[in-house]
Scaffold this motif. Structure first.
Motif, PDB file in Angstrom:
ATOM      1  N   PHE A 197       0.820  -1.214   0.000  1.00  5.97           N
ATOM      2  CA  PHE A 197       0.000   0.000   0.000  1.00  5.97           C
ATOM      3  C   PHE A 197       0.852   1.262   0.000  1.00  5.97           C
ATOM      4  N   LEU A 252       0.965   4.289  -2.900  1.00  4.71           N
ATOM      5  CA  LEU A 252       0.443   5.555  -2.379  1.00  4.71           C
ATOM      6  C   LEU A 252       1.427   6.694  -2.626  1.00  4.71           C
ATOM      7  N   SER A 289      -5.008  -1.968  -3.706  1.00 10.28           N
ATOM      8  CA  SER A 289      -4.927  -1.429  -2.345  1.00 10.28           C
ATOM      9  C   SER A 289      -5.358   0.029  -2.296  1.00 10.28           C
ATOM     10  N   LEU A 290      -4.985   0.820  -3.309  1.00 13.93           N
ATOM     11  CA  LEU A 290      -5.421   2.216  -3.352  1.00 13.93           C
ATOM     12  C   LEU A 290      -6.894   2.323  -3.730  1.00 13.93           C
ATOM     13  N   ARG A 318      -8.925   1.947  -0.671  1.00 13.94           N
ATOM     14  CA  ARG A 318      -8.900   3.147   0.161  1.00 13.94           C
ATOM     15  C   ARG A 318      -9.898   4.182  -0.331  1.00 13.94           C
ATOM     16  N   ASN A 319     -10.161   4.210  -1.629  1.00 17.36           N
ATOM     17  CA  ASN A 319     -11.078   5.216  -2.174  1.00 17.36           C
ATOM     18  C   ASN A 319     -12.497   5.079  -1.628  1.00 17.36           C
ATOM     19  N   MET A 376     -13.286   4.757   1.324  1.00 18.89           N
ATOM     20  CA  MET A 376     -13.381   5.464   2.595  1.00 18.89           C
ATOM     21  C   MET A 376     -13.492   6.967   2.402  1.00 18.89           C
ATOM     22  N   ASP A 377     -13.362   7.428   1.154  1.00 21.01           N
ATOM     23  CA  ASP A 377     -13.501   8.848   0.864  1.00 21.01           C
ATOM     24  C   ASP A 377     -14.770   9.152   0.089  1.00 21.01           C
ATOM     25  N   THR A 421     -17.902   6.105   4.536  1.00 15.90           N
ATOM     26  CA  THR A 421     -17.343   4.827   4.122  1.00 15.90           C
ATOM     27  C   THR A 421     -18.434   3.921   3.584  1.00 15.90           C
ATOM     28  N   LEU A 477     -16.843  -1.893  -0.083  1.00 15.32           N
ATOM     29  CA  LEU A 477     -15.464  -2.030   0.386  1.00 15.32           C
ATOM     30  C   LEU A 477     -15.157  -3.465   0.782  1.00 15.32           C
ATOM     31  N   SER A 482     -12.740  -6.140  -1.047  1.00 10.65           N
ATOM     32  CA  SER A 482     -11.697  -6.734  -0.210  1.00 10.65           C
ATOM     33  C   SER A 482     -11.718  -8.249  -0.314  1.00 10.65           C
TER      34      SER A 482
END
Length: 280
Positions: free
Chosen positions: A214, A218, A230-231, A234-235, A237-238, A243, A248, A252
């Motif tokens: 990650f 990043l 991995s990135l 993370r998106n 959560m934005d 979230t 997600l 995963s």
């Protein structure tokens, strides 16, 4: 005596099954929660059976964000991981062969430096590497994630392969020399086929480390169309200021499938490679 042995076996296997369930519970919870509605994920967190199956989580997660779907993230991760594994195998095996079989000046000093780099935290070299890659224009490209795997090898993999090569009789090298084989020929024709279990072990570890990485993506990847899984996770959560737990967890779950498949098919070689590196 037999009754006591059966009782001990029953206690042992019961403990192993319970311990295994505890270890697998987070993964089982993730898979189950990927099919739950948003309100049920934490509202009934302990349950492993969804009250309502939300297959839409997978569809929504696969759509990604904007014009970048998760198929792009998976393609980028597969490309980076595949080349990283190939680079780790080639470079680490060549360096390990040199330390295990060849004689050259400062060999012991260089080997001590190699062992020292195993204990070196990656954060120490992060800033110098970023400055170097920025000066040569490699930031926001795949090169910082791929090229280092082909240069010099990975210290942990080199040490593992050295231990394996040292267990191969030198008489095989001498026989190859008598037959007219060169130094590289000995490596290619004799050593490389015999260290297959260790190479599979290196490939599995390299795959896991590159796929799960990650921090490096990043730091170096800025554009959405070249980012990794991995990135992409993370998106979530934005998104929309909160979230999206359902998509997600769904993505995963999909991101773990390649590792499960690799481990399932190469488990035998992995155990053999780790076990035999310690034998003399």
């Amino acid at each position: 005596m037999k009754k006591r042995t059966k009782t001990a076996d029953a206690i042992y296997y019961t403990f192993v099954i319970l311990f295994g369930f505890v270890m697998l519970y987070p993964i089982l919870w993730m898979v189950a929660s990927s099919l739950k509605p948003q309100t049920e994920i934490f509202g009934n967190a302990a349950s492993l059976w969804p009250g309502e199956f939300m297959w839409e989580n997978y569809a929504k997660g696969w759509e990604g964000f904007g014009r970048t779907g998760f198929d792009v993230y998976f393609s980028n991760s597969i490309f980076i991981t595949t080349l990283s594994v190939i680079g780790a195998i080639l470079s680490s095996s060549i360096v390990a062969y040199g330390f295990a079989r060849l004689q050259f000046r400062f060999k012991k000093i260089l080997f001590a430096c190699l062992l020292g780099t195993v204990m070196l935290p990656v954060q120490i070299t992060l800033i110098p590497q970023y400055i170097m890659f920025h000066n040569i224009g490699w930031v926001n490209t795949f090169y910082p994630l791929i090229v280092p795997a082909f240069l010099g090898g990975t210290p942990f993999f080199i040490f593992l392969l050295i231990q394996f090569i040292r267990g191969i009789p030198r008489e095989l090298d001498e026989a190859a020399i008598i037959d007219g084989c060169s130094t590289f020929g000995i490596f290619w024709r004799i050593i490389l086929p015999l260290i297959k279990p260790a190479l599979v072990t290196v490939a599995i570890f390299a795959f896991m480390w590159a796929w799960d990485d990650f921090l490096a993506p990043l730091i170096y990847l800025n554009s959405a169309d070249i980012q990794t899984v991995s990135l992409g996770l993370r998106n979530f959560m934005d998104a929309e200021g909160g979230t999206s737990w359902g998509p997600l967890l769904a993505m995963s779950t999909l991101s773990l499938l390649p590792q499960f498949i690799i481990f399932l098919f190469f488990q035998k070689h992995l155990v053999e490679g780790i076990a035999t590196t310690g034998l003399k």
